[in-house]
Design a protein around this motif. Sequence first.
Motif, PDB file in Angstrom:
ATOM      1  N   ASP A 161      41.943 147.086  45.853  1.00 44.09           N
ATOM      2  CA  ASP A 161      41.322 147.048  47.182  1.00 44.09           C
ATOM      3  C   ASP A 161      42.076 147.948  48.161  1.00 44.09           C
ATOM      4  OD1 ASP A 161      39.469 145.227  46.229  1.00 44.09           O
ATOM      5  OD2 ASP A 161      40.451 143.488  47.145  1.00 44.09           O
ATOM      6  N   GLN A 162      43.412 147.877  48.130  1.00 46.90           N
ATOM      7  CA  GLN A 162      44.216 148.696  49.037  1.00 46.90           C
ATOM      8  C   GLN A 162      44.070 150.185  48.698  1.00 46.90           C
ATOM      9  OE1 GLN A 162      47.698 145.620  48.802  1.00 46.90           O
ATOM     10  NE2 GLN A 162      48.291 147.239  50.203  1.00 46.90           N
ATOM     11  N   ALA A 163      43.989 150.520  47.417  1.00 43.38           N
ATOM     12  CA  ALA A 163      43.813 151.915  47.021  1.00 43.38           C
ATOM     13  C   ALA A 163      42.466 152.453  47.507  1.00 43.38           C
ATOM     14  CB  ALA A 163      43.926 152.050  45.502  1.00 43.38           C
ATOM     15  N   ILE A 164      41.420 151.641  47.390  1.00 42.62           N
ATOM     16  CA  ILE A 164      40.098 152.063  47.870  1.00 42.62           C
ATOM     17  C   ILE A 164      40.124 152.258  49.387  1.00 42.62           C
ATOM     18  CG2 ILE A 164      37.710 151.283  48.191  1.00 42.62           C
ATOM     19  CD1 ILE A 164      37.984 150.060  45.327  1.00 42.62           C
ATOM     20  N   GLU A 165      40.767 151.352  50.094  1.00 43.15           N
ATOM     21  CA  GLU A 165      40.884 151.488  51.550  1.00 43.15           C
ATOM     22  C   GLU A 165      41.650 152.763  51.911  1.00 43.15           C
ATOM     23  OE1 GLU A 165      40.196 150.837  55.436  1.00 43.15           O
ATOM     24  OE2 GLU A 165      39.322 149.733  53.766  1.00 43.15           O
ATOM     25  N   TYR A 166      42.682 153.062  51.144  1.00 42.01           N
ATOM     26  CA  TYR A 166      43.471 154.284  51.348  1.00 42.01           C
ATOM     27  C   TYR A 166      42.587 155.524  51.193  1.00 42.01           C
ATOM     28  CZ  TYR A 166      47.316 157.621  50.605  1.00 42.01           C
ATOM     29  OH  TYR A 166      48.192 158.686  50.695  1.00 42.01           O
ATOM     30  N   LEU A 167      41.733 155.517  50.179  1.00 46.97           N
ATOM     31  CA  LEU A 167      40.840 156.656  49.951  1.00 46.97           C
ATOM     32  C   LEU A 167      39.763 156.753  51.024  1.00 46.97           C
ATOM     33  CD1 LEU A 167      40.416 156.407  46.092  1.00 46.97           C
ATOM     34  CD2 LEU A 167      41.727 158.112  47.363  1.00 46.97           C
ATOM     35  N   ARG A 168      39.342 155.640  51.573  1.00 42.28           N
ATOM     36  CA  ARG A 168      38.316 155.640  52.628  1.00 42.28           C
ATOM     37  C   ARG A 168      38.842 156.142  53.966  1.00 42.28           C
ATOM     38  NH1 ARG A 168      35.840 149.833  51.327  1.00 42.28           N
ATOM     39  NH2 ARG A 168      34.282 150.516  49.833  1.00 42.28           N
ATOM     40  N   THR A 169      40.139 156.049  54.180  1.00 41.64           N
ATOM     41  CA  THR A 169      40.737 156.408  55.461  1.00 41.64           C
ATOM     42  C   THR A 169      40.669 157.921  55.678  1.00 41.64           C
ATOM     43  OG1 THR A 169      42.229 154.538  55.259  1.00 41.64           O
ATOM     44  CG2 THR A 169      42.820 156.222  56.859  1.00 41.64           C
ATOM     45  N   LYS A 170      40.173 158.307  56.808  1.00 43.36           N
ATOM     46  CA  LYS A 170      40.091 159.727  57.165  1.00 43.36           C
ATOM     47  C   LYS A 170      41.477 160.269  57.463  1.00 43.36           C
ATOM     48  CE  LYS A 170      35.627 159.517  57.004  1.00 43.36           C
ATOM     49  NZ  LYS A 170      35.199 159.257  55.674  1.00 43.36           N
ATOM     50  N   ASP A 171      41.620 161.581  57.383  1.00 49.92           N
ATOM     51  CA  ASP A 171      42.925 162.217  57.540  1.00 49.92           C
ATOM     52  C   ASP A 171      43.592 161.928  58.882  1.00 49.92           C
ATOM     53  OD1 ASP A 171      42.827 163.319  54.999  1.00 49.92           O
ATOM     54  OD2 ASP A 171      41.871 165.156  55.699  1.00 49.92           O
ATOM     55  N   ASP A 172      42.803 161.734  59.943  1.00 49.93           N
ATOM     56  CA  ASP A 172      43.391 161.534  61.266  1.00 49.93           C
ATOM     57  C   ASP A 172      43.571 160.049  61.630  1.00 49.93           C
ATOM     58  OD1 ASP A 172      40.675 161.069  61.410  1.00 49.93           O
ATOM     59  OD2 ASP A 172      40.431 161.993  63.371  1.00 49.93           O
ATOM     60  N   ALA A 213      45.211 156.098  60.785  1.00 48.10           N
ATOM     61  CA  ALA A 213      46.426 155.500  60.215  1.00 48.10           C
ATOM     62  C   ALA A 213      46.141 155.014  58.793  1.00 48.10           C
ATOM     63  CB  ALA A 213      46.883 154.341  61.086  1.00 48.10           C
ATOM     64  N   LYS A 214      46.990 155.389  57.874  1.00 49.51           N
ATOM     65  CA  LYS A 214      46.829 154.987  56.473  1.00 49.51           C
ATOM     66  C   LYS A 214      47.198 153.515  56.308  1.00 49.51           C
ATOM     67  CE  LYS A 214      45.653 158.963  54.685  1.00 49.51           C
ATOM     68  NZ  LYS A 214      44.345 159.170  54.113  1.00 49.51           N
ATOM     69  N   PRO A 215      46.565 152.838  55.360  1.00 47.27           N
ATOM     70  CA  PRO A 215      46.902 151.429  55.119  1.00 47.27           C
ATOM     71  C   PRO A 215      48.373 151.248  54.742  1.00 47.27           C
ATOM     72  CG  PRO A 215      44.910 152.052  53.957  1.00 47.27           C
ATOM     73  CD  PRO A 215      45.502 153.311  54.501  1.00 47.27           C
ATOM     74  N   TYR A 216      48.939 150.161  55.178  1.00 52.82           N
ATOM     75  CA  TYR A 216      50.331 149.825  54.906  1.00 52.82           C
ATOM     76  C   TYR A 216      50.484 149.445  53.435  1.00 52.82           C
ATOM     77  CZ  TYR A 216      54.833 147.560  55.709  1.00 52.82           C
ATOM     78  OH  TYR A 216      56.159 147.225  55.692  1.00 52.82           O
ATOM     79  N   GLY A 217      51.555 149.905  52.802  1.00 53.36           N
ATOM     80  CA  GLY A 217      51.856 149.499  51.432  1.00 53.36           C
ATOM     81  C   GLY A 217      51.350 150.430  50.359  1.00 53.36           C
TER      82      GLY A 217
END
Length: 81
Positions: free
Chosen positions: A25-36, A38-42
């Motif tokens: 789930d965290q990896a998918i959220e990381y990939l969904r986050t746009k470059d500008d 804040a990236k998910p913690y962890g």
Amino acid sequence: MPIVHSDRISGTIYVIATSAERAGDQAIEYLRTKDDEAKPYGVFDHQGDAEKELYNKFSSYDTDRDRVYAVSLDIRIADEK
């Protein structure tokens, strides 16, 4: 491996989580986050960075409960080999 938006993403990211499902789930959220944004913690690009954070005495992780998971990625256009 720094994630950039393109036609292909391959490599491994390292996630501190309590289970493989949560790491996914965290990896998918990381990939969904746009470059500008804040990236998910962890989520880390290097295993050593994730392990250092997990065992940092000032972090909020519980080494009895949390682990570092390796999430391998191979996202590409289907007809490419």
